[in-house]
Design an enzyme around this catalytic site. Sequence first.
Site, PDB file in Angstrom:
ATOM      1  N   GLU A  56      26.066  58.095  36.872  1.00 41.52           N
ATOM      2  CA  GLU A  56      26.346  56.805  36.256  1.00 41.52           C
ATOM      3  C   GLU A  56      27.775  56.884  35.733  1.00 41.52           C
ATOM      4  O   GLU A  56      28.051  57.590  34.760  1.00 41.52           O
ATOM      5  CB  GLU A  56      25.361  56.519  35.134  1.00 41.52           C
ATOM      6  CG  GLU A  56      25.679  55.282  34.306  1.00 41.52           C
ATOM      7  CD  GLU A  56      25.927  54.056  35.135  1.00 41.52           C
ATOM      8  OE1 GLU A  56      27.109  53.615  35.198  1.00 41.52           O
ATOM      9  OE2 GLU A  56      24.966  53.542  35.734  1.00 41.52           O
ATOM     10  N   SER A 134      41.096  50.584  45.322  1.00 45.73           N
ATOM     11  CA  SER A 134      41.581  49.449  44.533  1.00 45.73           C
ATOM     12  C   SER A 134      41.457  48.194  45.387  1.00 45.73           C
ATOM     13  O   SER A 134      40.512  48.057  46.166  1.00 45.73           O
ATOM     14  CB  SER A 134      43.016  49.703  44.082  1.00 45.73           C
ATOM     15  OG  SER A 134      43.493  48.637  43.300  1.00 45.73           O
ATOM     16  N   TYR A 150      37.740  40.719  38.257  1.00 50.01           N
ATOM     17  CA  TYR A 150      37.953  41.691  39.337  1.00 50.01           C
ATOM     18  C   TYR A 150      39.438  41.975  39.533  1.00 50.01           C
ATOM     19  O   TYR A 150      39.857  43.134  39.591  1.00 50.01           O
ATOM     20  CB  TYR A 150      37.344  41.167  40.634  1.00 50.01           C
ATOM     21  CG  TYR A 150      37.461  42.139  41.789  1.00 50.01           C
ATOM     22  CD1 TYR A 150      36.643  43.256  41.860  1.00 50.01           C
ATOM     23  CD2 TYR A 150      38.394  41.928  42.802  1.00 50.01           C
ATOM     24  CE1 TYR A 150      36.743  44.145  42.917  1.00 50.01           C
ATOM     25  CE2 TYR A 150      38.505  42.813  43.859  1.00 50.01           C
ATOM     26  CZ  TYR A 150      37.675  43.920  43.926  1.00 50.01           C
ATOM     27  OH  TYR A 150      37.785  44.817  44.965  1.00 50.01           O
ATOM     28  N   LYS A 154      41.495  45.652  38.878  1.00 52.14           N
ATOM     29  CA  LYS A 154      42.174  46.388  39.945  1.00 52.14           C
ATOM     30  C   LYS A 154      43.674  46.525  39.664  1.00 52.14           C
ATOM     31  O   LYS A 154      44.284  47.561  39.975  1.00 52.14           O
ATOM     32  CB  LYS A 154      41.942  45.687  41.288  1.00 52.14           C
ATOM     33  CG  LYS A 154      40.495  45.750  41.772  1.00 52.14           C
ATOM     34  CD  LYS A 154      40.003  47.192  41.895  1.00 52.14           C
ATOM     35  CE  LYS A 154      38.611  47.245  42.513  1.00 52.14           C
ATOM     36  NZ  LYS A 154      38.108  48.635  42.650  1.00 52.14           N
ATOM     37  N   THR A 185      31.296  43.910  54.031  1.00 54.38           N
ATOM     38  CA  THR A 185      30.254  44.580  53.256  1.00 54.38           C
ATOM     39  C   THR A 185      29.538  43.519  52.429  1.00 54.38           C
ATOM     40  O   THR A 185      29.866  42.337  52.490  1.00 54.38           O
ATOM     41  CB  THR A 185      30.859  45.631  52.307  1.00 54.38           C
ATOM     42  OG1 THR A 185      31.737  44.970  51.377  1.00 54.38           O
ATOM     43  CG2 THR A 185      31.643  46.692  53.065  1.00 54.38           C
TER      44      THR A 185
END
Length: 228
Positions: A56, A134, A150, A154, A185
Amino acid sequence: MGTIVVTGASRGIGLELVKTYLAKGDKVIATYRSPEPPSTLTLLQGTNQLTLHPLEVTDSQSIEAFAASLEDTHIDVLVNNAGIIGPDHQSYSDMDVQGWKQTFEINTIAPLIITNALLSHLKKSRSPKVLTISSQMGALSRESIGMFAYRSSKAAVNKVMQVLALELKAEGIIVCPVHPGWVKTDMGGDEADITVQESAEGIVKLSQSLTMNDSGKFFTWEGHEHAW
């Protein structure tokens, strides 16, 4: 044959990186978040090339346990792959603040803490490398809207890795953030530009070619330097 650590390895780019490194004959230590090893990883077992370990990335005790389990293992490449897209609500007028904090914790803070925890193992390698997945969505040189949580996580991890590269230069450890491409994905979606296999192949090739002169630079999966 090298020893590779891939975090967040149960699916997507992480899983494909595991497969690609294994196919090249490397030993891979793959981490997963679930209580039990996911079938996506257990199906790849069968030789002593692959080791699975729960991790984790936001839990200090879990990180310490993972590092301790490696004993005197050397690490040639650490791929900080574990990451999240962030909360559903991340616009300037509708922000899930707790979700934004979690995004930073996983995408920005965890890669640094994990790298530090594995530093002694990296130092055992003749050519240690740290790659952090990244995104060009965090590049200040690009103009685009939305996805505040997000993008900011990054952008921040890019700076973290740039500074870390300078601080670990004397140790001979290469550190680079990498844009994996827009990948098909669960996170990237079906409209993405490239397959997960293309992305993983490029990242693995990049990890094999990096030198100290490249440390601290931001690269794309194709091996091109990306503007900050």
